[in-house]
Structure formats: C-alpha cells, structure tokens
Design a protein around this motif. Structure first.
Motif: not given
Length: 129
Positions: A70-73, A101-105, A123-126
C-alpha cells in the motif's frame, strides 16, 4: 459423547509471539522496496513478490506485506503527481519529499518488523485490506 476441543495453550511469556523467521521475512518485505533505488521499478515489485510468496506461511508477513505494498502504491502515485506538477516547478519539491519518504519509512518499518512490532506508514492510501 463427543470429545471437547482442547483449549489452545498460549506461548510462554519469555518467548516472542512471532518466530525469528516471520520477523525476518516481514523485515525483508519492507526493505525489498529499496531495490527500486537500483532497478528503478523494484520499489513496488520487491514487497509485492515477497508478500505473495510468504503471506500464507506467516500471518505477520501478510500484515506487513499489505502495509508495504500500500505504501509503495502511494509512493508511485506521489511520483506521478509530482511529475505532472513539475511543469509548475512545485512538482520537484513533491518528488523530493516522496523520494525521501520512500527511503526512510521502509527502513523504519523494517527495523520495527525485525523487533516483532507492526509499523503503520503515515500518509498511505490503504487500497489492499
């Protein structure tokens, strides 16, 4: 007479509730997103592949995998929006923020997964439930 079903025995208190293998695969699910730094497309494929392969074997990996995918989407959508807004120059700032954010989270999530904890990305769309 029927035999009553045995009551489940809880795990001993001094052992973690999840196995080291489950924690390791959950961590790999999150950290595999970092392959996108090398391949360019692995940011979504890495977590998706690990999740699809190991979700039936480990319930912990199923939960972490859904969250990672979900986060990567969401990251992909953020980059698309940033790319479209790059014409107005504000898109570069969006892409920079999404890139950080894509590296740290995923690193934070991988550490938490290795500790046996669940990490919920902000901040993620589930979309996958």
């Amino acid at each position: 007479m029927t035999n009553p079903e045995p009551t489940p025995v809880p795990p001993p208190r001094n052992e973690p509730a999840t196995s080291p293998d489950a924690r390791q695969w959950a961590m790999i699910t999150h950290l595999s997103a970092l392959t996108g730094l090398i391949t360019g497309i692995g940011f979504l494929l890495g977590p998706l592949i690990v999740w699809l392969i190991k979700r039936d074997e480990y319930p912990m990996v199923d939960e972490h995998g859904k969250e990672a995918v979900n986060f990567q989407i969401t990251v992909f959508i953020g980059f698309v929006i940033g790319g479209l807004l790059a014409i107005v120059l504000v898109g570069f700032v969006i892409m920079l923020a999404v890139g950080i954010a894509a590296v740290v989270f995923p690193i934070i999530a991988g550490i938490k997964a290795n500790e046996g904890q669940f990490y919920r990305y902000p901040f993620t769309l589930r979309l996958i439930k």
